[in-house]
Design a protein around this motif. Structure first.
Motif, short mmCIF file in Angstrom:
data_model
loop_
_atom_site.label_atom_id
_atom_site.label_comp_id
_atom_site.label_asym_id
_atom_site.label_seq_id
_atom_site.Cartn_x
_atom_site.Cartn_y
_atom_site.Cartn_z
N VAL A 76 0.84 -1.19 0.00
CA VAL A 76 0.00 0.00 0.00
C VAL A 76 0.88 1.24 0.00
O VAL A 76 0.63 2.21 -0.74
N THR A 139 -4.42 -3.73 3.03
CA THR A 139 -5.36 -4.39 2.14
C THR A 139 -6.10 -5.48 2.90
O THR A 139 -5.76 -5.80 4.04
N PRO A 177 -9.91 -2.17 -6.85
CA PRO A 177 -8.96 -1.64 -5.85
C PRO A 177 -8.02 -0.59 -6.42
O PRO A 177 -7.57 0.28 -5.67
#
Length: 347
Positions: A76, A139, A177
């Protein structure tokens, strides 16, 4: 943690090492609860004034101002870095044994972040607290809100120190996403109108169209997604994985292990002994590029070397945990498109 151990894990621990994707430890979200549909309620840019973001658990984190001390799962953090958003601390595969940046760290300068944990179940809570975190971001690889790489043993302590944001990478195509990470980066002050950001998004769309055309032109080319450990070879099904679901939607012809065979792998993959690695016929093999998996050049098993796709040199890398920026996802799509365009039918 080796792939060979995945068969002994509960659903919570499956696949942190490799073979497909997996499950982590649940952290209770801080903030108010909303619908489960996710969606952004973020302020545009990291401007002064209140900040809020509605994550994929349907929970909204609200702060007096945009978070400055961000801690995130390594992948991320790498995605946010591509959009110009910096983090203070990371957890998850960040540094290899030789001290270099892990593949999941992307273009981040890992010397400039505090590494709270580099392996599964490793998270230094004291270091985390010392960073005075405003928010933790990770996530989620299940539909229960489980935050990836946040240890079960310390999740409650971690949850008390800062609110969390979860971006789902479970049972959906990668475009979802990618969009959510775009929205999150924008809320944190990322310049989403920059040429770098907009060009990457355009290149992703162009690569996707190229893959669609390649798959349509070569429907007979069979692709297998695999991952290697010392004892076992894992064959991933397309269901659940964001990259494979997307590629399948574009028309790619994948090897699909039956659901019964994937049961031991939580529905993600089938485990094969190296003696049975030739169970499925494939023209192209996509191999897990994570540092936890054995890479193709290091596989010594004779049965592997005899596979038609291996003998033909038709083995490419697969990012089983893609960095969710368009820039990092472009080559994933392009490489598969090129492989299908140039592959010989060997199965």
């Amino acid at each position: 943690m080796s792939n060979a151990r995945t068969a002994r894990f509960s659903r919570r621990g499956l696949l942190a090492a490799g073979g497909a994707l997996g499950l982590g430890a649940l952290v209770t979200a801080c903030g108010s609860e909303d619908s489960k549909d996710g969606g952004s309620e973020s302020t545009a840019g990291a401007q002064s004034g209140p900040w809020s973001f509605k994550d994929d658990r349907g929970k909204t984190v609200k702060l007096d101002k945009a978070p400055a001390n961000i801690v995130a799962f390594t992948g991320v953090a790498a995605a946010l870095h591509d959009y110009g958003v910096s983090v203070k601390g990371v957890f998850g595969p960040t540094k290899t044994q030789d001290g270099k940046a892990d593949v999941q760290a992307g273009d981040m300068d890992i010397s400039k972040v505090t590494i709270l944990g580099n392996t599964w179940d490793q998270f230094n809570v004291e270091k985390y607290a010392a960073l005075a975190p405003d928010v933790l971001i990770s996530t989620m690889f299940d539909d229960a809100g489980t935050l990836w790489y946040v240890p079960e043993a310390s999740k409650d302590k971690i949850a008390k120190l800062a609110p969390s944001v979860g971006i789902s990478v479970y049972d959906r195509q990668i475009t979802a996403p990618l969009q959510r990470m775009w929205e999150l980066a924008e809320s944190l002050g990322g310049d989403m109108k920059s040429a770098k950001a907009t060009d990457a998004k355009k290149r992703f769309e162009e690569a996707s169209e190229r893959l669609r055309k390649a798959a349509k032109a070569h429907p007979d080319i069979k692709v297998m997604a695999g991952s290697a450990s010392q004892e076992l070879f894992y064959v991933s099904g397309t269901n659940l994985s964001i990259d494979l679901e997307y590629f399948k939607a574009l028309g790619v012809n994948f090897v699909e292990p039956p659901e019964k065979a994937k049961a031991q792998g939580g529905g993600w993959f089938e485990s094969l002994s190296w003696e049975n690695v030739d169970k499925y016929k494939a023209d192209i093999i996509m191999m897990d590029d994570r540092s936890s998996a054995i890479q193709p050049a290091d596989i010594t098993e004779a049965t592997w070397k005899k596979l038609p796709a291996v003998k033909a040199g038709q083995v490419i890398a697969r990012s089983a945990e893609p960095i969710l920026s368009y820039d990092k996802c472009v080559p994933l799509v392009e490489n598969l498109a090129k492989a299908i365009e140039t592959a010989k039918k060997v199965s």
